[in-house]
Design an enzyme around this catalytic site. Structure first.
Site, mmCIF file in Angstrom:
data_model
loop_
_atom_site.group_PDB
_atom_site.id
_atom_site.type_symbol
_atom_site.label_atom_id
_atom_site.label_comp_id
_atom_site.label_asym_id
_atom_site.label_seq_id
_atom_site.Cartn_x
_atom_site.Cartn_y
_atom_site.Cartn_z
ATOM 1 N N LYS A 291 0.845 -1.206 0.000
ATOM 2 C CA LYS A 291 0.000 0.000 0.000
ATOM 3 C C LYS A 291 0.874 1.247 0.000
ATOM 4 C CE LYS A 291 -3.817 -2.429 2.151
ATOM 5 N NZ LYS A 291 -4.620 -2.773 3.322
ATOM 6 N N GLN B 135 -4.678 -1.372 9.514
ATOM 7 C CA GLN B 135 -4.581 -2.704 8.910
ATOM 8 C C GLN B 135 -5.189 -3.752 9.841
ATOM 9 O OE1 GLN B 135 -3.596 -3.266 5.799
ATOM 10 N NE2 GLN B 135 -3.843 -5.472 5.940
ATOM 11 N N ASP C 94 -10.987 2.710 3.655
ATOM 12 C CA ASP C 94 -11.304 1.278 3.498
ATOM 13 C C ASP C 94 -12.802 1.058 3.291
ATOM 14 O OD1 ASP C 94 -9.115 -0.516 3.574
ATOM 15 O OD2 ASP C 94 -8.804 -0.109 5.699
HETATM 16 N N1 GUN Z 1 -6.763 -6.772 6.036
HETATM 17 C C1 GUN Z 1 -7.032 -7.533 4.946
HETATM 18 N N2 GUN Z 1 -7.549 -6.763 3.952
HETATM 19 C C2 GUN Z 1 -7.612 -5.499 4.439
HETATM 20 C C3 GUN Z 1 -8.044 -4.271 3.885
HETATM 21 O O1 GUN Z 1 -8.498 -4.164 2.728
HETATM 22 N N3 GUN Z 1 -7.936 -3.185 4.695
HETATM 23 C C4 GUN Z 1 -7.452 -3.261 5.966
HETATM 24 N N4 GUN Z 1 -7.411 -2.140 6.685
HETATM 25 N N5 GUN Z 1 -7.050 -4.402 6.511
HETATM 26 C C5 GUN Z 1 -7.121 -5.506 5.742
#
Ligand code: GUN
Length: 281
Positions: free
Chosen positions: A52, A96, A119
């Site tokens: 990311k 996350q 998100d």
């Molecule tokens: N953990 C697995 N996929 C995601 C996601 O798309 N966003 C976040 N914040 N955590 C995750």
């Protein structure tokens, strides 16, 4: 002959579009910035966060990382989120998941300002999505919609089957397909005669978190198959597979996504789109 949908290529197209838009904002003295918070040492989470941050670099979005120890308390994390909510230079906040067991994820997601919720996990944004007025789109499901649209696959009127009902993928996936006028069936672990339901799908999206769960006998001739799963193949070092038995299913499909290189890269590209949107908000 089936077409393999190239998620890497489509994700790059989207990131290039975001980059162009970010440059336009920069000209107006607006510098989109994403705060990324990770708590603990989960190996997979570290890789996702790294990817990311890389995507931010590629699109010109500033990323600010908070790598917190596993024993961080819920209160400490809530304080950090609150500080970032108030920071006008931060446009998006991403915590996350999963978080360590002692932290209540719902409390943290609720604390994020919905205008910074890139998100699209906050119940307010989930609600907006379900009434058809989203301010953000959830990354993975929105990525699937883009894969379909940019491959020239129409959704309206089609028989769409989603396997999985998680809050992150299955439920919002069904909502987005419905918003595109698909005729949507959501399947889950209690669905009876699952294979018969999936076999009727013209568009089949699988997010069940079970390796190679969908086999050829569960897929109809000419179906479009989108595989959201990603698993390490047991006994190999780095080989990956999805929720679909790709080799078995491929011949029956008209379009199919590979793992890796299908849905995965799209989630991050859509996150970049949301960061851009958050900066505009
Ligand atoms: N953990 C697995 N996929 C995601 C996601 O798309 N966003 C976040 N914040 N955590 C995750």
């Amino acid at each position: 002959m089936s077409t393999i949908i190239d998620g890497k290529k489509i994700a790059q197209e989207i990131k290039d579009e975001v980059k162009t838009e970010v440059l336009k904002l920069n000209d107006q003295n607006l510098f989109p910035a994403l705060a990324v918070i990770i708590v603990g040492d989960d190996a997979a989470s570290k890789i996702y966060v790294r990817d990311k941050k890389r995507a931010c670099e590629n699109t010109g979005i500033k990323s600010v990382s908070y790598e917190l120890p596993a024993d961080t308390t819920e209160n400490e994390l809530l304080h950090l989120v609150s500080r970032l909510n108030a920071d006008y230079k931060i446009h998006g906040i991403l915590v996350q998941l999963p978080l360590p067991q002692h932290i209540n994820e719902d409390n943290i997601l609720l604390a994020i300002d919905p205008k910074k919720d890139v998100d699209c996990f906050h119940p307010y944004n989930v609600g907006l999505l379900s009434v058809g007025k989203p301010q953000f789109l959830p990354g993975t499901p929105a990525g699937v919609i883009q894969l379909l649209k940019r491959s020239g696959i129409s959704i309206a009127g089609k028989n769409c089957v989603v396997v999985g009902r998680s809050n992150i993928v299955g439920k919002p996936m069904s909502a987005l397909l419905l918003a595109e006028n698909g005729t949507v069936t959501t399947c889950h672990s209690k669905t009876r005669n699952l294979g018969e339901v999936t076999k009727k799908a013209e568009i089949l999206v699988v997010a069940i978190r079970m390796p190679k769960f969908i086999t050829a006998d569960m897929v109809g001739e000419g179906a479009v198959v989108i595989d959201v799963g990603i698993h390490k193949i047991a006994g190999t070092k780095n080989k990956l597979c999805g929720d679909v038995d790709f080799d078995g299913v491929y011949e029956k499909t008209s379009y199919i996504t590979p793992v890796p290189g299908g849905v995965g890269p799209m989630t991050i590209a859509m996150l970049m789109q949301n960061c851009l949107k958050a900066a505009k908000l």
